[in-house]
Design an enzyme around this catalytic site. Structure first.
Site, PDB file in Angstrom:
ATOM      1  N   THR A  23       8.321  21.614 -25.157  1.00  0.00           N
ATOM      2  CA  THR A  23       7.651  21.417 -24.514  1.00  0.00           C
ATOM      3  C   THR A  23       6.405  21.392 -24.932  1.00  0.00           C
ATOM      4  O   THR A  23       5.887  21.075 -25.938  1.00  0.00           O
ATOM      5  CB  THR A  23       7.085  23.599 -24.278  1.00  0.00           C
ATOM      6  N   ARG A  82      17.415  25.702 -13.031  1.00  0.00           N
ATOM      7  CA  ARG A  82      17.015  26.964 -14.450  1.00  0.00           C
ATOM      8  C   ARG A  82      14.925  27.069 -13.937  1.00  0.00           C
ATOM      9  O   ARG A  82      14.805  25.460 -14.372  1.00  0.00           O
ATOM     10  CB  ARG A  82      17.923  26.963 -15.143  1.00  0.00           C
ATOM     11  N   ASP A  85      10.485  29.818 -19.654  1.00  0.00           N
ATOM     12  CA  ASP A  85       8.708  30.517 -19.340  1.00  0.00           C
ATOM     13  C   ASP A  85       8.079  29.654 -19.324  1.00  0.00           C
ATOM     14  O   ASP A  85       7.038  30.627 -18.484  1.00  0.00           O
ATOM     15  CB  ASP A  85       9.031  30.842 -20.999  1.00  0.00           C
TER      16      ASP A  85
END
Length: 306
Positions: A174, A202, A205
């Site tokens: 990320t 999917r 977060d």
């Protein structure tokens, strides 16, 4: 005279990139830091700074976001990003993006030009086109190393391996930025390609305000790690709540989450955070985490491992 034995070649430690790649990663982190810092030094708002920093990382194929994103189990990218302005608590996020070159810019457009917080999949890409954002064909997002990683992970899973036992490189990836500007405003942004071989569709977060991204008047937070556990922890907002309601310091709030709550749930990862006083925290419970910072005194730091 005995001949000298051949010199042994030094190999990087397991999980550690070779020196050349490590230098490239450092350069990428430096470039992102410079992009965000230039905005702040030019008098721009914190939200502009985090956008500039994350966009720079999305353009770099070494990082799992934008151009360097990993592939899902169907062999294509699905990108997600979010951004939040702490001064107003305005926020925007996108999920399932496949054609937008810089998802963080699209998240900013959702925040600024729609009544919504989140927009997903083909509708999000269409909105990006309507807003005049740069689009890209599938080959733009193709990198051989990510494709090879997908084949390796699919083979491991096909042989009976579990998703839980995936390597850190497969689990994580990320990019994010947090910033405090001269007016005391805070902002955060996050962008990712997700997990290698993730199920198509999917959502992690990074696109969820309060889980992977949060900013308010006290703190800005951007997270990286096993997304499902960050969602279940409301991780980014948890840090903010600890500051606001428990009066914890930034370091204590972040450490309690990363080394306490996340580990208790079986989660791994880390976060970057800055508070209204300019304190910085970047804890992680894994072997390493790509990170860079400059504090209010101008001290600069770029690191990968501990």
């Amino acid at each position: 005279m005995r001949p000298r034995p051949p010199r042994r070649r030094r190999h990087p430690a397991p999980g550690r990139p070779d020196p050349e790649r490590e230098a490239e990663l450092h350069a990428g982190l430096d470039a992102a830091l410079d992009a965000g810092l230039a905005m702040l030094q030019g008098g721009r708002a914190a939200v502009d700074a985090v956008l500039a920093a994350v966009r720079t990382l999305e353009d770099n194929p070494l990082f799992n976001a934008g151009r360097g994103a990993v592939f899902n189990d169907q062999g294509f990218v699905e990108l997600e990003a979010s951004i939040m302005d702490g001064a107003t608590r305005a926020a925007g996020s996108v999920v399932g993006v496949r054609r937008t070159r810089n998802p963080v810019e699209l998240a900013r457009m959702v925040m600024a030009h729609t009544p919504h917080v989140s927009l997903g999949f083909e509708a999000a890409d269409r909105f990006a086109e309507e807003q005049g954002l740069a689009m890209a064909p599938p080959e733009y997002f193709f990198t051989q190393s990510r494709w090879d990683a997908l084949q390796s992970e699919l083979a491991r899973l096909g042989a009976g391996g579990s998703e839980r036992d995936a390597s850190e490189q497969v689990k994580h990836g990320t990019v994010g930025a947090v910033a405090l500007d001269a007016s005391g405003r805070l902002a955060a942004a996050t962008s990712t390609g997700g997990r290698t071989a993730k199920m198509a569709g999917r959502i992690g977060d990074s696109a969820m305000i309060g889980a992977g991204t949060w900013a308010d008047d006290l703190v800005a937070v951007s997270c990286t790690g096993h997304g499902e556990l960050f969602v279940r922890s409301a991780a980014a907002h948890e840090v903010a709540s600890r500051l606001r309601y428990l009066n914890q310091s930034l370091v204590d709030a972040c450490d309690d989450l990363v080394f306490g709550q996340l580990i208790e749930l079986g989660g791994s990862g880390g976060l970057i955070a800055i508070d209204w006083e300019g304190n910085i925290a970047m804890p992680f419970n894994t072997e390493g985490m790509y990170r860079a910072s400059v504090d209010i005194d101008g001290r600069r730091s770029v690191a990968i491992f501990r």
